[in-house]
Design a protein around this motif. Structure first.
Motif, PDB file in Angstrom:
ATOM      1  N   SER A 135       0.849  -1.194   0.000  1.00 58.90           N
ATOM      2  CA  SER A 135       0.000   0.000   0.000  1.00 58.90           C
ATOM      3  C   SER A 135       0.881   1.239   0.000  1.00 58.90           C
ATOM      4  O   SER A 135       1.985   1.240   0.552  1.00 58.90           O
ATOM      5  N   ARG A 137       0.599   5.460   0.588  1.00 58.13           N
ATOM      6  CA  ARG A 137      -0.190   6.631   0.955  1.00 58.13           C
ATOM      7  C   ARG A 137       0.378   7.847   0.233  1.00 58.13           C
ATOM      8  O   ARG A 137       1.577   8.099   0.302  1.00 58.13           O
ATOM      9  N   HIS A 138      -0.493   8.586  -0.445  1.00 56.25           N
ATOM     10  CA  HIS A 138      -0.080   9.771  -1.180  1.00 56.25           C
ATOM     11  C   HIS A 138      -0.433  11.026  -0.383  1.00 56.25           C
ATOM     12  O   HIS A 138      -1.465  11.080   0.294  1.00 56.25           O
ATOM     13  N   LYS A 141      -3.911  12.366  -1.037  1.00 54.76           N
ATOM     14  CA  LYS A 141      -5.041  11.446  -0.943  1.00 54.76           C
ATOM     15  C   LYS A 141      -5.387  11.184   0.521  1.00 54.76           C
ATOM     16  O   LYS A 141      -4.510  11.105   1.369  1.00 54.76           O
ATOM     17  N   ILE A 145      -3.624   3.624  -1.027  1.00 52.12           N
ATOM     18  CA  ILE A 145      -3.975   2.860  -2.218  1.00 52.12           C
ATOM     19  C   ILE A 145      -3.138   1.592  -2.248  1.00 52.12           C
ATOM     20  O   ILE A 145      -1.936   1.614  -1.952  1.00 52.12           O
ATOM     21  N   TYR A 147      -1.255  -1.296  -4.271  1.00 53.09           N
ATOM     22  CA  TYR A 147      -0.646  -1.486  -5.588  1.00 53.09           C
ATOM     23  C   TYR A 147      -0.145  -2.924  -5.719  1.00 53.09           C
ATOM     24  O   TYR A 147       0.056  -3.635  -4.732  1.00 53.09           O
ATOM     25  N   VAL A 158      -2.363   0.221  -9.950  1.00 52.02           N
ATOM     26  CA  VAL A 158      -3.347   0.331  -8.870  1.00 52.02           C
ATOM     27  C   VAL A 158      -4.188  -0.932  -8.802  1.00 52.02           C
ATOM     28  O   VAL A 158      -4.692  -1.414  -9.823  1.00 52.02           O
ATOM     29  N   ASP A 161      -8.246   1.198  -4.848  1.00 47.58           N
ATOM     30  CA  ASP A 161      -8.186   2.627  -4.541  1.00 47.58           C
ATOM     31  C   ASP A 161      -9.477   3.067  -3.864  1.00 47.58           C
ATOM     32  O   ASP A 161     -10.449   3.429  -4.532  1.00 47.58           O
ATOM     33  N   ASN A 163     -10.208   5.728  -2.474  1.00 49.22           N
ATOM     34  CA  ASN A 163     -10.533   7.132  -2.716  1.00 49.22           C
ATOM     35  C   ASN A 163     -11.559   7.283  -3.837  1.00 49.22           C
ATOM     36  O   ASN A 163     -12.265   8.297  -3.905  1.00 49.22           O
TER      37      ASN A 163
END
Length: 579
Positions: A135, A137-138, A141, A145, A147, A158, A161, A163
């Motif tokens: 995972s 974290r952005h 965001k 997410i 991946y 991805v 997600d 979000n």
């Protein structure tokens, strides 16, 4: 003589209220067998207001519990929808916002917190088949997410997600578990960001979600896949609204779901316990040789069973009885490894022959450390990987399966490791490392060589070189020695003019080890000191330390916290004399 300003934040066990030692009320000599109805005979002492707070209207409501009068002057506030409560909350909110808006650095601190909290970060990868799952974290965001990439050097894409699952951001991702071949992922989706969840299965290659494998009641589900990746065990919870929420854990069942079949026909592996204080879960080993079933009695102990993993009809064999300790298991090459605090408050490990599961036949392979607490173990690369807490900070070791030839893995400093991931037959392992002055890092470890390298690191806009972490020891009220971490600027002087933020938690075996508190940096950057004691009730020093902060010994937790404050006041020194 002025003293240091001490801000205290204390978290204790649910249902317990901290109070100073001299306020302890002894139990009555003849306690009654039950509680009586509320009375209105106990006066309430009112404290002068320092701000124009709305009137709390304390009542004289009192309960008599086992012969002891217990005041409950704010019971009227429990009805959050009552007009008078709504009015009171609104007034409190307006007052707080008005006062906070006056603070000269409020906007600057808010801006700094945004810089510190909205950052990129990466989890340790899970290797399944040829794929790697992790995972990320952005900074821009709200939710991490998930991946996947084909091979360690493959291109990431991805997978999940959350979000994008709802326009208002109220749908979140719960647990997610890839199958052993890396072709499927079982994951929990939570509507309204609630605990309740529905389990789904996603095909990793096609990105298609199964319309058949949809399981409601997945609040406690953690899928345990078969070696063939064609099904999984999970804990199911009924969603019947007629069952009271507090009673639902007692209705939990362990079931097996075969992919492509209707979940309503899932095979029952273990029925409900009928006891809401017990938690039940099942786990199948990677090679499918063993199925383990654990029934936890809250946080105090657990029962442990096992059977042949290839035969769902096989009789469960008891490995450990309830009430004797905690038991955690791993298995490799036909042997069962049990980590336990039974007879060893700092934990130890036994090797168990499944043909001779009786307790007397267990063979101890890792003895209890007299000074450090074993807080985790794994079988990775055919070796035992052991994580210890040594004076509340981490120590990492690799040993042979018989417990011999210990090798220490060098860590960056006084910090904490967690999230060890790896496979029993693979040399590759990953773990997380952090400290008060080091943001989260992922390290890659070779079990064969014992060498770790940095895999990824969270980039946070801080200058940690200005700070230092030290560990001190102080005496609690009963003379027990308690350790405490102090984080401060290297040039901070003990002149009584330092501001100290004291935080503590004592309960539920929660360990307060070195970790990165981004929210504390505006405080540290302004010259503040951050103090974290290891209160009894946690498990930094083993099960005895935990039990010394439980039930009738709960007062020890509060005494430890108060003693920490006294130590800080005494050690911080007097303020400079006024000229």
């Amino acid at each position: 003589m002025n003293r240091a300003l001490l801000l205290a934040a204390f978290a204790g066990a649910i249902g317990c209220t901290p109070h100073a030692p001299d306020l302890v009320v002894p139990p009555p000599k003849r306690p009654s067998a039950s509680a009586s109805a509320p009375t209105t005979s106990m006066p309430v002492t009112r404290t002068p207001k320092i701000l124009p707070y709305p009137d709390n209207h304390p009542s004289t409501t009192t309960d008599v519990l086992f012969g002891q009068k217990v005041a409950d002057p704010y019971r009227w506030l429990e009805d959050e929808k009552a007009p008078e409560v709504v009015k009171w909350v609104d007034a409190q909110d307006k007052l707080a916002r008005a006062e906070l808006a006056k603070l000269p650095e409020r906007d600057a601190i808010a801006s700094r917190l945004k810089e510190l909290l909205y950052i990129d970060s990466l989890s340790a990868p899970r290797k399944r088949g040829k794929r790697y799952f992790y995972s990320r974290r952005h900074a821009d965001k709200e939710k991490a997410i998930v991946y996947v990439k084909d091979g360690e050097k493959g291109k990431e894409r991805v997978l999940l997600d959350p979000n994008a699952w709802s326009a208002d951001g109220t749908t979140s991702l719960g647990t997610w578990v890839p199958s052993w071949d890396g072709k499927k992922v079982a994951y929990a989706q939570r509507a309204n960001n609630a605990d309740e969840a529905t389990l789904y299965v996603l095909d990793v290659a096609t990105m298609k979600r199964s319309e058949i494998d949809v399981i409601e009641g997945a609040k406690y589900a953690y899928p345990s896949w078969t070696p063939a990746s064609d099904g999984f065990y999970y804990t199911w919870l009924p969603v019947d609204p007629k069952i009271k929420p507090a009673d639902r854990p007692g209705f939990a069942e362990v079931r097996f779901h075969k992919l492509g079949t209707d979940p309503k026909s899932d095979e029952l592996i273990h029925g409900k316990t009928g006891n809401a204080s017990k938690f039940i879960g099942g786990d199948l080993t990677k090679d499918g040789k063993f199925f383990f079933l654990s029934i936890d009695d809250g946080w105090t102990s657990n029962e442990l069973f096992f059977r042949d993993g290839s035969d769902k009809k096989a009789t469960l064999v008891r490995l450990a009885e309830a009430g004797k300790g905690h038991y955690r298991t791993e298995a490799h090459n036909g042997s069962i490894f049990v980590m336990t605090d039974e007879g060893a408050p700092r934990w130890r490990i036994f090797r168990v022959d499944p043909a001779k599961p009786e307790r007397a036949a267990w063979v101890e392979v890792v003895k209890e450390d007299p000074a450090a607490t074993l807080d985790g173990f794994s079988v990775i690369g055919g070796k035992l990987v052991l994580s210890y807490l040594d004076k509340a900070s981490s120590r990492l070791e690799i040993r042979e399966l018989d417990g011999t030839q210990p090798r220490k893995v060098e860590l960056p400093g006084l910090g904490s490791i967690s999230g060890m991931v790896g496979l029993p037959d693979d040399d590759e392992a990953y773990y997380l490392y952090e400290s008060f002055t080091a943001p989260l890092e992922v390290h890659k470890l070779s079990i064969k060589s014992g060498k770790a390298t940095l895999y990824s690191k969270v980039k946070v806009p801080i200058d940690a070189s200005r700070l230092t972490t030290e560990q001190v020891t102080y005496a609690s009220k009963d003379g027990t020695k308690v350790t405490m971490f102090l984080v401060r600027a290297k040039d901070a002087k003990k002149d009584g003019d330092n501001r100290v933020f004291l935080y503590g938690y004592g309960g539920f075996q929660v360990n307060e080890t070195p970790s990165f508190w981004a929210t504390m940096y505006p405080w540290l950057e302004r010259g503040g000191i951050f103090a974290v004691p290891n209160l009894r009730g946690g498990a930094e020093y083993g099960e005895a330390w935990h039990q010394d902060g439980m039930k009738l010994k709960k007062q020890n937790v509060f005494d430890d916290f108060i003693a920490a404050a006294k130590y800080l006041i005494d050690e911080n020194g007097p303020a400079p004399s006024a000229s």
